[in-house]
Write an enzyme that holds these catalytic residues in place. Structure first.
Site, mmCIF file in Angstrom:
data_model
loop_
_atom_site.group_PDB
_atom_site.id
_atom_site.type_symbol
_atom_site.label_atom_id
_atom_site.label_comp_id
_atom_site.label_asym_id
_atom_site.label_seq_id
_atom_site.Cartn_x
_atom_site.Cartn_y
_atom_site.Cartn_z
ATOM 1 C CG ASN A 1 1.244 -9.909 -0.483
ATOM 2 O OD1 ASN A 1 2.057 -10.341 0.333
ATOM 3 N ND2 ASN A 1 -0.035 -9.737 -0.199
ATOM 4 C CE LYS B 1 -1.647 -12.933 -1.042
ATOM 5 N NZ LYS B 1 -2.995 -13.301 -1.443
ATOM 6 C CD GLU C 1 -4.447 -13.195 1.823
ATOM 7 O OE1 GLU C 1 -3.268 -12.989 2.135
ATOM 8 O OE2 GLU C 1 -4.804 -13.536 0.667
ATOM 9 N N GLY D 1 -6.564 -15.174 -5.134
ATOM 10 C CA GLY D 1 -6.203 -16.589 -5.006
ATOM 11 C C GLY D 1 -7.231 -17.545 -5.572
ATOM 12 C CB SER E 1 -6.612 -14.243 -10.140
ATOM 13 O OG SER E 1 -7.075 -14.967 -9.012
ATOM 14 N N GLY F 1 -0.057 -11.959 -5.925
ATOM 15 C CA GLY F 1 0.214 -12.992 -4.927
ATOM 16 C C GLY F 1 0.843 -14.209 -5.587
ATOM 17 N N GLY F 2 0.024 -15.218 -5.835
ATOM 18 C CA GLY F 2 0.487 -16.515 -6.336
ATOM 19 C C GLY F 2 1.472 -16.447 -7.500
HETATM 20 P P1 13P Z 1 -3.342 -13.582 -5.948
HETATM 21 O O1 13P Z 1 -2.541 -12.890 -7.016
HETATM 22 O O2 13P Z 1 -2.762 -14.883 -5.505
HETATM 23 O O3 13P Z 1 -4.781 -13.640 -6.332
HETATM 24 O O4 13P Z 1 -3.272 -12.645 -4.633
HETATM 25 C C1 13P Z 1 -3.533 -11.301 -4.759
HETATM 26 C C2 13P Z 1 -3.178 -10.630 -3.490
HETATM 27 O O5 13P Z 1 -3.780 -10.861 -2.467
HETATM 28 C C3 13P Z 1 -2.037 -9.706 -3.515
HETATM 29 O O6 13P Z 1 -1.980 -8.953 -2.345
#
Ligand code: 13P
Length: 254
Positions: free
Chosen positions: A10, A12, A99, A175, A214, A235-236
């Site tokens: 993702n 984002k 989010e 995150g 994470s 995410g990250g």
């Molecule tokens: P992170 O991996 O940055 O914590 O984000 C997770 C997320 O929201 C995936 O949809």
């Protein structure tokens, strides 16, 4: 242990079109050089979807949309419909991400409408659920997830369940660099399975449950080995091609 993982990225609101295309080229190079056993899904921002559609060098790589609106067409400024996504060959859509729930005020009613319209389309929904730290600390995790699942999946035809995936994303782990422990993930995924079985009279046993929060190249192996974890929503750590490819490779459990 034999299992086929789902590794979802993702992005984002990250990566412009050139960056998305550059990532795809490097990913294709990695696909050609390595034999990935996992299913990989990339969720770029809307702007990257069309350019990435149908361009992966593997049939196990899919494209997903981070969002859409449930109406077919009309006066909904700023929105994109599910049929527009179908038209360019999108395979998956994320619904109910924390989010979107917190920053864009998406409520359970809207999330349920999105799930239902997605299930009626050719696109497979990933429903995100997760508790806040406050809820976990007050032993309200199971209750929170139950409410999210119950309302998100209201009036869903059990026959359509095989299109659905759940992503368990504890809000406090998104995150933050703070990952849920192996025990927390295992027991919460068990709770989710229990709730789904209750809601769908045992017809939900094969529904994949992804973990998100994470996940990175340091913890992917350990979390991936948990019995009831079918994959990740990342995410990250999905933004850097080297790290993402490393995670894909770590998920080869066959
Ligand atoms: P992170 O991996 O940055 O914590 O984000 C997770 C997320 O929201 C995936 O949809």
């Amino acid at each position: 242990m034999k299992k086929r993982m789902i590794v979802a990225a993702n992005w984002k609101m990250n990566k412009n079109l050139s960056e998305a295309i550059e990532f795809l080229e490097k990913l294709n190079f990695h696909i050609d050089e390595n034999d990935s056993q996992s299913s990989v899904i990339i969720f770029p921002p809307f702007i990257g979807l069309e350019s990435l559609a149908g361009k992966f060098n593997s049939n196990n790589f899919y494209l997903g949309s981070q969002n859409f609106y449930y109406e077919e067409s009309g006066a909904f400024t700023g929105e994109v419909s599910i049929s527009m996504l179908e038209h360019i060959g999108i395979d998956y859509a994320i619904i109910g991400h924390s989010e979107r729930r917190s920053l864009f005020y998406e409520n359970d009613n809207l999330i349920n409408k999105k799930i239902r319209s997605c299930l009626a389309s050719s696109i497979n929904p990933i429903l995100c659920i997760g508790e806040s730290l406050e809820q976990r600390d007050s032993s309200l995790t199971e209750n929170t997830l139950k409410n999210q699942l119950k309302s998100g999946l209201k009036n869903i035809d059990a026959l359509k369940l095989d299109k659905l995936m759940i992503a368990y994303e504890p809000i406090w782990a998104i995150g933050t660099g703070k990952t849920a422990t192996v025990d927390q993930i295992y027991s919460t995924h068990q709770q989710i399975k229990g709730i789904l079985n209750e809601l769908f009279n045992d017809e939900s046993h094969d529904l994949p449950i992804l973990y998100g929060g994470s996940v990175n190249d340091k913890n992917a192996k350990e979390i991936g080995m948990i019995d009831n974890v079918n994959g990740f929503l990342i995410g990250g750590a999905s933004l850097k091609i080297e790290t993402f490819c490393e995670i894909i490779d770590l998920c080869n459990f066959n």
